[in-house]
Structures are given as structure tokens and as C-alpha cells.
Design an enzyme around this catalytic site. Structure first.
Site, short mmCIF file in Angstrom:
data_model
loop_
_atom_site.label_atom_id
_atom_site.label_comp_id
_atom_site.label_asym_id
_atom_site.label_seq_id
_atom_site.Cartn_x
_atom_site.Cartn_y
_atom_site.Cartn_z
CG PHE A 113 1.33 -6.94 5.45
CD1 PHE A 113 0.16 -6.31 5.05
CD2 PHE A 113 2.54 -6.39 5.07
CE1 PHE A 113 0.20 -5.16 4.28
CE2 PHE A 113 2.60 -5.24 4.30
CZ PHE A 113 1.43 -4.62 3.91
CG ASP A 182 3.61 -7.62 12.41
OD1 ASP A 182 3.06 -6.61 12.91
OD2 ASP A 182 4.27 -7.58 11.35
CE1 TYR A 207 1.99 1.91 8.24
CE2 TYR A 207 4.23 2.20 9.03
CZ TYR A 207 3.30 1.47 8.34
OH TYR A 207 3.67 0.29 7.74
CE LYS A 208 -0.28 -0.91 8.78
NZ LYS A 208 0.33 -2.24 8.72
NE ARG A 354 -7.61 -2.67 5.11
CZ ARG A 354 -6.31 -2.56 5.34
NH1 ARG A 354 -5.63 -3.56 5.89
NH2 ARG A 354 -5.64 -1.48 4.99
C1 PLP Z 1 1.40 -2.45 7.68
C2 PLP Z 1 2.16 -3.72 7.83
C3 PLP Z 1 3.50 -3.82 7.43
C4 PLP Z 1 4.20 -2.69 6.75
O1 PLP Z 1 5.59 -2.73 6.96
P1 PLP Z 1 6.49 -1.44 6.72
O2 PLP Z 1 7.87 -1.94 6.73
O3 PLP Z 1 6.18 -0.48 7.85
O4 PLP Z 1 6.08 -0.84 5.41
C5 PLP Z 1 4.17 -5.02 7.68
N1 PLP Z 1 3.55 -6.06 8.29
C6 PLP Z 1 2.26 -5.99 8.67
C7 PLP Z 1 1.62 -7.17 9.35
C8 PLP Z 1 1.51 -4.83 8.43
O5 PLP Z 1 0.24 -4.78 8.77
#
Ligand code: PLP
Length: 395
Positions: A113, A182, A207-208, A354
């Protein structure tokens, strides 16, 4: 056996909507609304400042962390909550780098990400280190003896490809490096086993698939062998050994508590704590089996009914998380038309449709409706309309 009909009933799922976007924002557990209302009326309003002790707000980051630990193969006292995932990536990566002095290379992949890569790039600049980014299938070969930290997201946010956490961690250790994982698209989606994989650090958001609500706090885990050695770079007062001594110098708290930074988001943690009730009695083996059942049925259905799209996820379920994506040259408009027809997935640039399958509340009826609706939209061409091409700020 886990009662998935009961876990589905625990959520507010808006009528007429087939929700396949829990990999971006999980739906609201009904109990979360009631618990937050009660927290407001009984705790904040009546207890005021005494709530930190009386209602246990101060220890909440650890208590909620213990509940998440079970879902990621970690033990009690190993996980703490707070901040956003991007901040937790920074903390874990900087602590891991400090445990490998003399080594200056961070390795990640281009399926990660962007925020993780941005954080690593900024940290590498500050620490005069080097960030190497390779293709996901080239990670193993890129693990070299100069590596300090292997930083990967286990499940790719676009393709759903799942890395071999135990295997890559072992390769990193063979090279003398540490492994940071992660779990943003893993926690609550697949059977994560951090201790079994012998990982070093892990972070994730809630939150996911954990359904903590928009902006719910992130978590961080440190393997117990590093917990008292990891040096926080973000030295906040809540991670101090004695925050209320107000010492002028910093002294890290023992264990994972040192990864706390500032005042915890109590209202958000209250919603998350209620959301985690849904997980009581859910077995991770059942979760994984149901996830595979749903994603296999979806791939089979779409490939049979929608020749216009191409699978963009691994076909082997063992190499896939709980999401599936397909490509279509006009993916954005197709997804907007699908959402307008009541099937909510999301679009990821440049051409990815997705779909997340959350075993707690998605079922085979959802799969059937999504396949039928996508097939109809592609067949009748109704996606090819000006109103489906207007891009919103959040996609
Ligand atoms: C959703 C996601 C994020 C989002 O980070 P926030 O700081 O919570 O906005 C970061 N890394 C990955 C791999 C994600 O899937």
C-alpha cells in the site's frame, strides 16, 4: 462450528445493499452504536476526568489489544492500540531498524500500500537508509545479507495475493534481518499466526475486516523477544515508564506499552471493543474455510457469466486473502454502475474492480447477487453512461 448466521445478524446491513467492501470499511455492528451511546451517557458525561480510572479508559489500549491478539496468533500483553496504521508502520519500522545497527537497507514490494512505502521512504531519508522496492514475486531473491528489515503487507490490497509469511520471515532471519508484517488486509480476514511464523513486528488497522468504524485506531505487535529492547522513536508520554511522574527525560515502559504515544481515542476504542464482541466464538479455521468458499464461488460465477473481465487475483486459494479483483478497461464506470445497482465493491486505479468477502457477514446469497448484477450490467452496457464517469474524491 462457528455460527455465521449469528455473526451476520450482529451487523447493521442496509436493506437492498450487497456489501463487498468490508476490506475498506467494515459495516457497523449494532452493539457498537449502543455501546458508544452508553459510554457517552454513563462515562464521559457523568464521570468526567475520573473515567480514566473508573471506566478503565487508561488501560483500554492494552485490553483491546489482547482481544486482537487472539485473531493474529499473538499472546496476551503483546499488542497495543492507538494512532493510525501509517504511524504504527513508522514506529515498527524505525524500531526494527534500530535493532539492526550497521545495516541500512529496507526491502518491500510494489504491491504494498502506498502509505507504507511513503512512510518507509521518509524514514529512510531521515535515517540515511535505502528503500528497495521489488515485484512481489521477486522478494525472496532480493533478500540479501545487507538487509536490515523486510517490510511487507501480507495480503495485497489490489490483487489479494497472500505472501508466505513464515517462509519469507525465515529467509529474512537467515540473512540476519528482521521481518515486519502489515496485516491491514489479513486481520479478521485470514488465519494469521504471527508467533507460528516467528515474525518480529506486525501492525494493522481495525476499520477494515475488524469493523471498528471509520478512523478506528490501529494496532502494533512486537515479538516478546524484542518487546523490552525495541526503542521507540516516537517517544510520547503515554509510552513512558511512569507517565504521571512527568519526568523531563524519557524512559520507555516495559514491553509493548512503550509503543503507546499519546492520549488514546477512547470513543473510537469503545466502538472497536464492542465490534470485537462479534468475534467471540469465531474459530479462525472456520473463518478461513468460509472465506475460501465465498471467494471460490465468486471467481467461478464471474468467469462463467462475465467474459468481459479478467481475474486479477491468484487462482490458488492458498495464495489469496479474502478479496478478489477483476480488471476491466472501464473499471471505474463499471464499479459505479454496480454500486448504483446495490452491489458495493470498490475501484482501484487503473482498472481494478475489487470485492472483499468478509466471512462474518457475507454469504453465498451475496455472491450470487454480485455475480448476477455484474453480468447484467456488462451485458446491457448500462455502465457506459456519463453519470458513472464522474470521479469522487474517495474511490
Ligand atoms: C488501509 C491501509 C493503510 C491505511 O493507513 P491509515 O494510516 O490507517 O490510513 C495502510 N497500509 C495498508 C497496507 C493498508 O491496507
Amino acid at each position: 462450528m462457528t455460527d455465521f448466521a449469528a455473526t451476520r445478524r450482529a451487523f447493521h446491513l442496509p436493506r437492498g445493499i450487497t456489501y463487498l467492501d468490508g476490506n475498506s470499511l467494515g459495516p457497523m455492528p449494532v452493539a457498537a452504536r449502543d455501546r458508544v451511546a452508553r459510554m457517552m451517557s454513563d462515562e464521559w458525561s457523568e464521570m468526567l476526568i475520573t473515567g480514566w480510572n473508573k471506566a478503565g479508559w487508561y488501560v483500554q489500549p492494552r485490553k483491546v489489544g489482547d482481544r486482537i491478539a487472539r485473531l493474529i496468533g499473538a499472546g496476551p500483553g503483546q499488542v497495543v492500540m492507538g494512532d493510525t496504521l501509517s504511524i504504527k508502520v513508522f514506529q515498527a519500522l524505525s524500531a526494527a531498524m534500530a535493532l539492526r545497527p550497521g545495516r541500512r537497507v529496507i526491502l518491500s514490494d510494489n504491491g504494498n500500500f502506498p502509505s507504507d512505502l511513503y512512510v518507509a521512504e521518509g524514514l529512510a531519508r531521515a535515517m540515511r537508509a535505502e528503500l528497495r522496492v521489488v515485484a512481489p514475486e521477486e522478494v525472496e531473491a532480493a533478500i540479501t545479507p545487507d538487509l536490515a528489515v523486510l517490510m511487507l503487507t501480507e495480503v495485497d490490497y489490489r490483487t489479494g495475493r497472500r505472501h508466505d509469511m513464515a517462509g519469507l520471515t525465515a529467509r529474512a532471519h537467515d540473512a540476519g534481518a528482521l521481518a515486519l508484517w502489515d496485516l491491514a488486509h489479513s486481520a479478521g480476514a485470514v488465519d494469521v499466526d504471527l508467533m507460528g511464523a516467528d515474525a518480529d513486528f506486525a501492525v494493522g488497522c481495525t476499520y477494515k475486516y475488524l469493523n471498528g468504524g471509520p478512523g478506528a485506531p490501529a494496532f502494533i505487535w512486537t515479538h516478546p523477544r524484542h518487546a523490552d529492547a525495541a526503542q521507540p522513536i516516537l517517544q510520547g508520554w503515554m509510552g513512558h515508564d511512569a507517565p504521571f511522574a512527568f519526568d523531563l527525560g524519557y524512559r520507555p515502559a516495559p514491553g509493548i506499552e512503550r509503543m503507546r504515544v499519546g492520549t488514546p481515542p477512547v470513543i473510537a476504542l469503545t466502538a472497536l471493543d464492542a465490534a470485537l464482541d462479534v468475534w467471540d466464538g469465531v474459530s479462525l479455521a472456520d473463518l478461513r474455510a468460509r472465506s475460501i468458499e465465498l471467494t471460490e464461488a465468486f471467481i467461478k460465477g464471474v468467469e462463467a457469466a462475465c467474459p468481459e473481465v479478467a481475474l486479477n487475483s491468484p487462482r490458488d486459494p492458498a495464495r489469496r486473502g479474502s478479496q478478489v479483483s477483476f480488471r476491466h478497461p472501464q473499471g471505474y464506470a463499471v464499479m459505479q454502475a454496480l454500486i448504483a445497482a446495490g452491489v458495493v465493491g470498490d475501484f482501484r486505479a487503473p482498472d481494478v474492480l475489487r470485492f472483499g468477502f468478509a466471512p462474518l457477514y457475507n454469504d453465498l446469497d451475496d455472491v450470487g447477487r454480485a455475480v448476477d448484477t455484474l453480468a447484467r450490467i456488462l451485458r446491457d452496457g448500462s455502465w457506459d453512461d456519463e453519470r458513472f464517469r464522474q470521479r469522487a474524491a474517495v474511490t
